[in-house]
Design a protein around this motif. Structure first.
Motif, PDB file in Angstrom:
ATOM      1  N   TYR A  16       0.848  -1.187   0.000  1.00 23.74           N
ATOM      2  CA  TYR A  16       0.000   0.000   0.000  1.00 23.74           C
ATOM      3  C   TYR A  16       0.886   1.240   0.000  1.00 23.74           C
ATOM      4  CZ  TYR A  16      -4.380  -2.464   0.977  1.00 23.74           C
ATOM      5  OH  TYR A  16      -5.484  -3.263   0.891  1.00 23.74           O
TER       6      TYR A  16
ATOM      7  N   PHE B 275      -4.063  13.896   4.215  1.00 21.89           N
ATOM      8  CA  PHE B 275      -4.077  12.795   3.252  1.00 21.89           C
ATOM      9  C   PHE B 275      -4.405  13.297   1.849  1.00 21.89           C
ATOM     10  CE2 PHE B 275      -4.899   8.570   1.712  1.00 21.89           C
ATOM     11  CZ  PHE B 275      -6.046   8.646   0.928  1.00 21.89           C
TER      12      PHE B 275
ATOM     13  N   SER C  94      -4.368   7.194  -1.684  1.00 24.52           N
ATOM     14  CA  SER C  94      -3.799   5.873  -1.416  1.00 24.52           C
ATOM     15  C   SER C  94      -3.843   5.051  -2.699  1.00 24.52           C
ATOM     16  CB  SER C  94      -4.536   5.169  -0.275  1.00 24.52           C
ATOM     17  OG  SER C  94      -5.899   5.023  -0.591  1.00 24.52           O
TER      18      SER C  94
ATOM     19  N   SER D  73      -6.980   3.723  -4.590  1.00 21.27           N
ATOM     20  CA  SER D  73      -8.024   3.107  -3.785  1.00 21.27           C
ATOM     21  C   SER D  73      -8.829   4.144  -3.005  1.00 21.27           C
ATOM     22  CB  SER D  73      -7.444   2.056  -2.835  1.00 21.27           C
ATOM     23  OG  SER D  73      -6.334   2.576  -2.134  1.00 21.27           O
ATOM     24  N   GLU D  74      -8.234   5.288  -2.730  1.00 24.73           N
ATOM     25  CA  GLU D  74      -8.959   6.360  -2.061  1.00 24.73           C
ATOM     26  C   GLU D  74      -8.254   7.680  -2.352  1.00 24.73           C
ATOM     27  OE1 GLU D  74      -9.508   5.693   2.118  1.00 24.73           O
ATOM     28  OE2 GLU D  74     -10.393   7.654   2.482  1.00 24.73           O
TER      29      GLU D  74
ATOM     30  N   SER E 279      -4.349  -1.124   5.023  1.00 27.41           N
ATOM     31  CA  SER E 279      -4.271   0.243   5.566  1.00 27.41           C
ATOM     32  C   SER E 279      -4.310   0.241   7.093  1.00 27.41           C
ATOM     33  CB  SER E 279      -5.417   1.082   5.024  1.00 27.41           C
ATOM     34  OG  SER E 279      -6.651   0.463   5.297  1.00 27.41           O
ATOM     35  N   THR E 280      -4.695  -0.854   7.727  1.00 31.25           N
ATOM     36  CA  THR E 280      -4.676  -0.877   9.190  1.00 31.25           C
ATOM     37  C   THR E 280      -3.275  -1.166   9.722  1.00 31.25           C
ATOM     38  OG1 THR E 280      -5.375  -3.186   9.152  1.00 31.25           O
ATOM     39  CG2 THR E 280      -7.090  -1.544   9.456  1.00 31.25           C
TER      40      THR E 280
ATOM     41  N   ARG F 283     -10.180   1.938  14.354  1.00 36.86           N
ATOM     42  CA  ARG F 283      -9.460   0.786  13.775  1.00 36.86           C
ATOM     43  C   ARG F 283      -7.966   0.875  14.004  1.00 36.86           C
ATOM     44  NH1 ARG F 283      -9.785   0.611   8.290  1.00 36.86           N
ATOM     45  NH2 ARG F 283     -10.289   2.818   8.212  1.00 36.86           N
TER      46      ARG F 283
ATOM     47  N   PHE G 114      -2.353   5.992  16.066  1.00 35.39           N
ATOM     48  CA  PHE G 114      -0.915   5.972  15.807  1.00 35.39           C
ATOM     49  C   PHE G 114      -0.255   7.199  16.415  1.00 35.39           C
ATOM     50  CE2 PHE G 114      -1.212   2.571  12.662  1.00 35.39           C
ATOM     51  CZ  PHE G 114      -2.539   2.659  12.296  1.00 35.39           C
TER      52      PHE G 114
ATOM     53  N   TYR H  74      -4.738  -0.360  19.180  1.00 34.99           N
ATOM     54  CA  TYR H  74      -5.934  -0.786  18.464  1.00 34.99           C
ATOM     55  C   TYR H  74      -7.191  -0.834  19.321  1.00 34.99           C
ATOM     56  CZ  TYR H  74      -2.981  -2.131  14.506  1.00 34.99           C
ATOM     57  OH  TYR H  74      -2.102  -2.124  13.444  1.00 34.99           O
TER      58      TYR H  74
ATOM     59  N   LEU I 130      -7.024   6.124  12.035  1.00 36.49           N
ATOM     60  CA  LEU I 130      -7.518   5.681  10.744  1.00 36.49           C
ATOM     61  C   LEU I 130      -8.945   6.179  10.589  1.00 36.49           C
ATOM     62  CD1 LEU I 130      -6.371   2.027  10.129  1.00 36.49           C
ATOM     63  CD2 LEU I 130      -6.005   3.988   8.637  1.00 36.49           C
TER      64      LEU I 130
ATOM     65  N   SER J  48     -12.072   3.774   5.693  1.00 29.66           N
ATOM     66  CA  SER J  48     -11.143   4.672   5.010  1.00 29.66           C
ATOM     67  C   SER J  48      -9.701   4.273   5.278  1.00 29.66           C
ATOM     68  CB  SER J  48     -11.371   6.109   5.480  1.00 29.66           C
ATOM     69  OG  SER J  48     -10.356   6.967   4.981  1.00 29.66           O
ATOM     70  N   GLU J  49      -8.858   4.476   4.293  1.00 31.71           N
ATOM     71  CA  GLU J  49      -7.440   4.129   4.413  1.00 31.71           C
ATOM     72  C   GLU J  49      -6.590   5.298   4.876  1.00 31.71           C
ATOM     73  OE1 GLU J  49      -7.627   0.878   0.792  1.00 31.71           O
ATOM     74  OE2 GLU J  49      -6.753   2.848   0.456  1.00 31.71           O
ATOM     75  N   LYS J  50      -7.204   6.469   5.007  1.00 30.10           N
ATOM     76  CA  LYS J  50      -6.400   7.644   5.321  1.00 30.10           C
ATOM     77  C   LYS J  50      -6.160   7.760   6.815  1.00 30.10           C
ATOM     78  CE  LYS J  50     -10.258  10.880   5.722  1.00 30.10           C
ATOM     79  NZ  LYS J  50     -10.931  12.047   5.102  1.00 30.10           N
ATOM     80  N   LEU J  51      -5.000   8.322   7.171  1.00 30.57           N
ATOM     81  CA  LEU J  51      -4.738   8.729   8.537  1.00 30.57           C
ATOM     82  C   LEU J  51      -5.225  10.169   8.702  1.00 30.57           C
ATOM     83  CD1 LEU J  51      -1.134   7.375   9.226  1.00 30.57           C
ATOM     84  CD2 LEU J  51      -3.289   6.511  10.142  1.00 30.57           C
TER      85      LEU J  51
END
Lengths: 114, 111
Positions: free
Chosen positions: A31, A45, A48, A55-56, A99-100, B31, B34, B51, B91, B96-99
């Motif tokens: 990723y 952001f 991604s 993907s986003e 992404s986690t 999720r 960080f 987490y 997250l 969503s994949e963004k931080l």
């Protein structure tokens, strides 16, 4: 220890010019991300990228921006026609499987648009 | 909308003076939270991932804890080399994949 690398460290360009920022993610990561940080503000952001496609993306990532993985190691961010407000630090990041997982950041490229 | 608020914005400590940094977050279904360290003109350097509420992680003089609404970064007996900006990020919700980052706490440790 493997790390994300970015080139150049500093890029100066004229408004309206195209720039390409380059990143080499950590080798076994799948990723990839771009973030930016305007001076004195939060890290934001942009996009991604997974399995050779976006993907986003955020609302900042408009038609002036594009990303590409031209080969097995590089990941690039292109800004087609730079604006003064594009001046910022641009960070590339990568994570292993999803992404986690932890996102590891590169040292950044400082983009200055004159 | 996902939000991360860090406090204080800046903190000055004497060497050896322990303290805590706070990160309050609003996100649907956490999720991952960080902590990163950022030196001037550099990229964020990973410190910890948390987490679930109740989780704790330690590394040298740093200890991160997590509740359902906030996280703390405890610094025990800090040294001048701990001076940096500490960033908290979560997250995004909904897969969503963004931080989503906070503005950070700028820590200065005086000798």
């Amino acid at each position: 220890e493997p790390e994300v690398t970015q080139t150049p460290s500093h890029q100066v360009t004229q408004m309206g010019q195209e720039v390409i920022l380059r990143c080499v993610p950590i080798s076994n990561h799948l990723y990839f991300y771009w973030y930016r940080q305007i001076l004195g503000q939060k890290v934001e952001f942009l996009v991604s990228f997974y399995n050779n496609e976006i993907s986003e993306k955020s609302e900042i990532f408009d038609d002036q921006f594009s990303v590409e993985r031209p080969d097995g190691s590089n990941f690039t961010l292109k800004i087609r026609s730079t604006k003064l407000e594009d001046s910022a630090m641009y960070f590339c990041a990568s994570s292993v499987l999803s992404s986690t997982d932890t996102q590891y950041f590169g040292p950044g490229t400082r983009l200055t648009v004159l | 909308e996902d939000q991360v608020t860090q406090s204080p914005e800046a903190l000055r400590l004497q060497e050896g003076e322990s303290s805590s940094l706070n990160c309050s977050y609003t996100v649907s279904g956490l999720r991952g939270l960080f902590w990163y360290r950022q030196d001037p003109g550099k990229g964020p350097e990973f410190l910890f991932t948390l987490y679930s509420a109740g989780e704790e992680k330690e590394k040298e003089r740093l200890k991160a804890t997590l509740t359902k609404k906030e996280s703390f970064l405890h610094i025990t007996a800090p040294k001048p080399e701990d001076s940096a900006t500490y960033l908290c990020a979560v997250l995004g919700s909904g897969g969503s994949e963004k931080l989503v980052f906070g503005k950070g706490t700028k820590l200065t440790v005086n000798p």
